[in-house]
Design an enzyme around this catalytic site. Structure first.
Site, PDB file in Angstrom:
ATOM      1  N   TRP A  57      41.197  23.882  17.661  1.00 28.76           N
ATOM      2  CA  TRP A  57      41.853  22.866  16.839  1.00 28.76           C
ATOM      3  C   TRP A  57      41.706  21.528  17.562  1.00 28.76           C
ATOM      4  O   TRP A  57      42.316  21.300  18.598  1.00 28.76           O
ATOM      5  CB  TRP A  57      43.323  23.243  16.673  1.00 28.76           C
ATOM      6  N   GLU A  58      40.866  20.651  17.000  1.00 30.94           N
ATOM      7  CA  GLU A  58      40.599  19.362  17.627  1.00 30.94           C
ATOM      8  C   GLU A  58      41.124  18.214  16.759  1.00 30.94           C
ATOM      9  O   GLU A  58      40.417  17.740  15.891  1.00 30.94           O
ATOM     10  CB  GLU A  58      39.105  19.197  17.880  1.00 30.94           C
ATOM     11  N   TYR A  59      42.298  17.733  17.061  1.00 28.50           N
ATOM     12  CA  TYR A  59      43.339  18.173  17.980  1.00 28.50           C
ATOM     13  C   TYR A  59      44.649  18.002  17.240  1.00 28.50           C
ATOM     14  O   TYR A  59      44.737  17.205  16.299  1.00 28.50           O
ATOM     15  CB  TYR A  59      43.379  17.299  19.248  1.00 28.50           C
TER      16      TYR A  59
END
Length: 370
Positions: free
Chosen positions: A139-141
């Site tokens: 998961w960015e971010y």
């Protein structure tokens, strides 16, 4: 055995047990699905890795479940068949999201118990159906502290679910990891801190992305994309790892990322060519990116000047106005030695397909395990 009569042997066995429990290396590599045509998983030399990540799968943006079409299903099955059948075999993970997936999907998914539960059930189903050993969330971010807190809730519930599934089925428990920012905090419109306590409790490890400190988003000057040290500030792998440790992460759950690619720039003045030299945008490659193997080819074909920078522990090369920042043998070895000195959990590469004849992967593995 009477250990009282064999104290020396007992101490040796005890030290080996402790060392093995705290120093077993996690040597990971991400395999991007877009590499299927030129670098199938069967080509990966598993002697140099312990975990290989299939990158990427993303859930449906509305249902938060994974919709696996026939082509992808075949690719997932082939991936696991190839890697589990290798000698030695490796653990396989499917990585969820990636940079191109963005943050909004995961922010919505993590915002409620019901959507988190739907996502979690689907990850377990995918892992079991296609033969993965675990799942990795990239998961960015999370861009608010609320999103970070929800990330922690997701991990809490994910851990309970995989534990319960393993207990009810008798199968080995699925592994859980997450790819994270290089530091335990990240600033968007506010300072956002990762939920370190939840990470310690629920994840088997994190893959800290210790790279992309400089690149096309910093077009005006060259930079070391994955510097071990930053002589002018704190944009470095050493600072990132130390920050995670200071934030309280269990050292064995911290895994250092390294790039098997470089970023390129176009020099404004070819005679001014060090790190921080004025630049006029990106240089050669795919939107400024070059696999490590491509960097080596470029250097050879263009008779490039190759420089090892001791201050940042990184490499750069230049030919005419083309400038490339990257890691090579010496900088990777120094990084691995540094990570090992911190007694952290290991390292990983983005991506396994970027190497040239496995020389970086081989060196990193030998450096950590000897």
């Amino acid at each position: 055995m009477d250990l009282v009569k064999a104290p020396t042997l007992f101490l040796v066995l005890l030290s080996l047990t402790i060392w093995g429990a705290t120093s077993a290396p996690n040597r990971g590599g991400y395999w991007p699905s877009w590499a299927q045509d030129f670098f199938p998983p069967s080509r990966i030399q598993t002697a140099y890795f312990t975990h290989i990540y299939y990158a990427f799968l993303s859930p449906n943006k509305d249902t938060f479940q994974f919709d696996i079409d026939a082509t992808t299903a075949s690719a997932l099955t082939s991936f696991n068949t190839a890697l589990h059948g290798k000698n030695p075999p490796v653990k396989t993970m499917f990585s969820i999201g990636g940079g191109s997936a963005g943050t909004e999907l995961f922010s919505r998914m993590a915002s409620s118990r019901n959507s988190r539960a739907t996502f979690i059930r689907s990850t377990i189903q995918v892992a079991r159906k296609y033969g993965f050993d675990g799942a990795d969330l990239d998961w960015e971010y999370p861009q608010t502290q609320t999103a970070m807190n929800n990330f922690g809730l997701l991990l809490d519930e994910w851990r309970v679910a995989v534990n319960n599934e393993a207990t009810s089925t008798g199968k080995p428990r699925l592994l859980l990891s997450a790819a994270t920012h290089y530091k335990p905090e990240i600033y968007f419109n506010e300072l956002c801190k990762y939920p370190v306590a939840s990470i310690n409790k629920n994840l088997d490890w994190i893959n800290a992305m210790c790279y992309d400190y400089h690149g096309p988003w910093t077009p005006d000057a060259t930079g070391a994309p994955a510097a071990l040290y930053d002589p002018n500030g704190d944009l470095s792998t050493s600072n990132g790892l130390q920050s995670w440790i200071s934030a309280g992460i269990q050292r064995q759950k911290l895994v250092m990322g390294m790039p098997l690619y470089g970023w390129t720039w176009k020099l404004k003045n070819p005679s001014v060519n060090g790190i921080g030299a004025p630049a006029a945008g990106i240089g050669p490659g795919n939107e400024g990116a070059m696999l490590y193997s491509e960097v080596q080819q470029f250097n050879a074909q263009n008779n490039a000047k190759v420089v090892y920078d001791t201050q940042t522990v990184s490499y750069y090369s230049y030919a005419g106005a083309s400038w490339i920042g990257y890691d090579d043998v010496n900088s990777v070895q120094r990084k691995v030695q540094y990570a090992k000195s911190l007694n952290i959990g290991g390292y990983f590469f983005w991506t396994a397909v970027g190497d040239q004849d496995w020389k970086i992967s081989r060196l990193a593995s030998q450096t950590w395990t000897t």
